[in-house]
Scaffold this active site. Structure first.
Site, PDB file in Angstrom:
ATOM      1  N   GLU A 108       0.871  -1.193   0.000  1.00 11.10           N
ATOM      2  CA  GLU A 108       0.000   0.000   0.000  1.00 11.10           C
ATOM      3  C   GLU A 108       0.900   1.232   0.000  1.00 11.10           C
ATOM      4  OE1 GLU A 108      -2.472   0.687   3.417  1.00 11.10           O
ATOM      5  OE2 GLU A 108      -3.515   2.348   2.432  1.00 11.10           O
ATOM      6  N   ASP A 139      -2.205  12.242  -3.338  1.00  9.86           N
ATOM      7  CA  ASP A 139      -2.248  13.694  -3.521  1.00  9.86           C
ATOM      8  C   ASP A 139      -2.446  14.007  -5.011  1.00  9.86           C
ATOM      9  OD1 ASP A 139      -1.630  13.886  -0.767  1.00  9.86           O
ATOM     10  OD2 ASP A 139       0.473  13.561  -1.224  1.00  9.86           O
TER      11      ASP A 139
HETATM   12  C1  LIG Z   1      -4.317  12.099   0.912  1.00 11.53           C
HETATM   13  S1  LIG Z   1      -3.431  11.004   1.912  1.00 11.53           S
HETATM   14  C2  LIG Z   1      -4.395   9.505   1.866  1.00 11.53           C
HETATM   15  C3  LIG Z   1      -4.072   8.575   2.991  1.00 11.53           C
HETATM   16  C4  LIG Z   1      -4.792   7.217   2.951  1.00 11.53           C
HETATM   17  N1  LIG Z   1      -4.378   6.450   1.805  1.00 11.53           N
HETATM   18  C5  LIG Z   1      -6.284   7.402   2.962  1.00 11.53           C
HETATM   19  O1  LIG Z   1      -6.900   7.181   1.913  1.00 11.53           O
HETATM   20  O2  LIG Z   1      -6.841   7.748   4.008  1.00 11.53           O
HETATM   21  C6  LIG Z   1      -2.065  10.591   0.844  1.00 11.53           C
HETATM   22  C7  LIG Z   1      -0.913   9.991   1.612  1.00 11.53           C
HETATM   23  O3  LIG Z   1       0.069   9.539   0.701  1.00 11.53           O
HETATM   24  C8  LIG Z   1       1.347   9.867   1.202  1.00 11.53           C
HETATM   25  N2  LIG Z   1       2.263   9.947   0.056  1.00 11.53           N
HETATM   26  C9  LIG Z   1       2.202  10.856  -0.950  1.00 11.53           C
HETATM   27  N3  LIG Z   1       3.201  10.654  -1.837  1.00 11.53           N
HETATM   28  C10 LIG Z   1       3.918   9.591  -1.372  1.00 11.53           C
HETATM   29  C11 LIG Z   1       5.067   8.914  -1.827  1.00 11.53           C
HETATM   30  N4  LIG Z   1       5.704   9.323  -2.958  1.00 11.53           N
HETATM   31  N5  LIG Z   1       5.533   7.858  -1.132  1.00 11.53           N
HETATM   32  C12 LIG Z   1       4.911   7.476   0.024  1.00 11.53           C
HETATM   33  N6  LIG Z   1       3.803   8.089   0.515  1.00 11.53           N
HETATM   34  C13 LIG Z   1       3.308   9.131  -0.162  1.00 11.53           C
HETATM   35  C14 LIG Z   1       1.134  11.203   1.905  1.00 11.53           C
HETATM   36  O4  LIG Z   1       2.133  11.467   2.867  1.00 11.53           O
HETATM   37  C15 LIG Z   1      -0.237  11.012   2.518  1.00 11.53           C
HETATM   38  O5  LIG Z   1      -0.180  10.495   3.828  1.00 11.53           O
END
Ligand SMILES: C[S@@+](CC[C@H](N)C(=O)[O-])C[C@H]1O[C@@H](n2cnc3c(N)ncnc32)[C@H](O)[C@@H]1O
Length: 237
Positions: A39, A113
């Protein structure tokens, strides 16, 4: 993301769930006879923990680049006593350093994001360069399960998956139209409460899906050129 109090001691208490040397595990993540899913961007991890609980015959590796969010996911896993999930404070851009080609069965990307500015498109987790990394890590038939609230990101992602040679299945622009379906993420629960339709697809890697060996896609080069021009123009204005 709000800074969490006592992050270090809290991490220490959950250390059994944290992998600090993921490259050392390359090629050995899978428990014999079980599935292996990744994930990306697990956030606070309610989806992560619910999937791990629902699929005891699978191991789940959850990566997140913001430890202040991930600590909540780790504490949740610890409270539930889960044995088939682990967490990495890690960026998806480096996945090829920690997994062998074809090592995973599938990947979840939930509510990543959107990076709405076109010059930031390369940071979207469904950008061609990322799709090629995922194609390396999945066997033919391996899946990406992608959910988002964001319409423009979804349509753009559909286009990227198709151009990169993935087969799309179970595509919907209103997943919960007929009632709540599947395991919800933290973000999804919030959007559902606000009445935002959730988009979802499953992308399947085929024989002809492009991976990093296909080289840098021309679109990406063009996008990089367009970004450079836009930046230059902004500076001039
Ligand atoms: C908008 S949140 C969604 C969190 C969770 N998946 C949810 O649906 O509740 C997006 C998450 O992806 C992480 N993220 C974004 N780009 C990433 C990357 N390149 N590698 C790892 N994590 C990443 C961010 O830090 C953030 O916590």
């Amino acid at each position: 993301m709000r800074k969490r109090h006592n992050l270090e001691p809290r991490m220490e208490r959950c250390k059994d769930y944290l992998v600090t040397d993921p490259a050392a595990r390359k090629g050995t993540w899978r428990q014999p006879g079980t599935g292996l899913w990744l994930e990306i961007g697990c956030g606070k991890g309610s989806f992560t923990c619910a999937v791990a609980e629902a699929k005891p015959d699978c191991s789940l590796v959850a990566i997140e680049k913001v430890p202040d969010a991930m600590i909540l996911a780790m504490e949740r896993a610890s409270r539930a006593g889960l044995k088939n999930v682990c967490f990495l404070d890690y960026d998806a851009a480096g996945l090829r350093e920690i997994f062998e080609p074809g090592e995973l069965d599938g990947i979840y990307i939930n509510f990543c994001d959107p990076w709405p500015k076109s010059r930031d498109a390369k940071f979207r987790l469904t950008a061609p360069a990322f799709l090629r990394i995922y194609a390396d890590l999945l066997p033919v038939g391996g899946e990406i399960r992608f959910k988002t609230d964001n319409g423009p990101l979804f349509e753009w992602s559909v286009e990227q998956f198709l151009q990169e040679g993935w087969t799309l299945r179970e595509l919907t622009r209103d997943l919960h139209a007929g009632g709540v379906t599947g395991i919800l993420t933290d973000y999804e629960r919030r959007f559902l409460g606000e009445g935002v339709p959730i988009k979802r697809l499953v992308a399947v890697r085929g024989e002809n899906t492009l991976d990093h060996r296909a080289g840098e896609p021309p679109r990406l080069r063009n996008a990089a050129l367009a970004d450079a021009r836009a930046n230059q123009k902004e500076k001039q204005e």
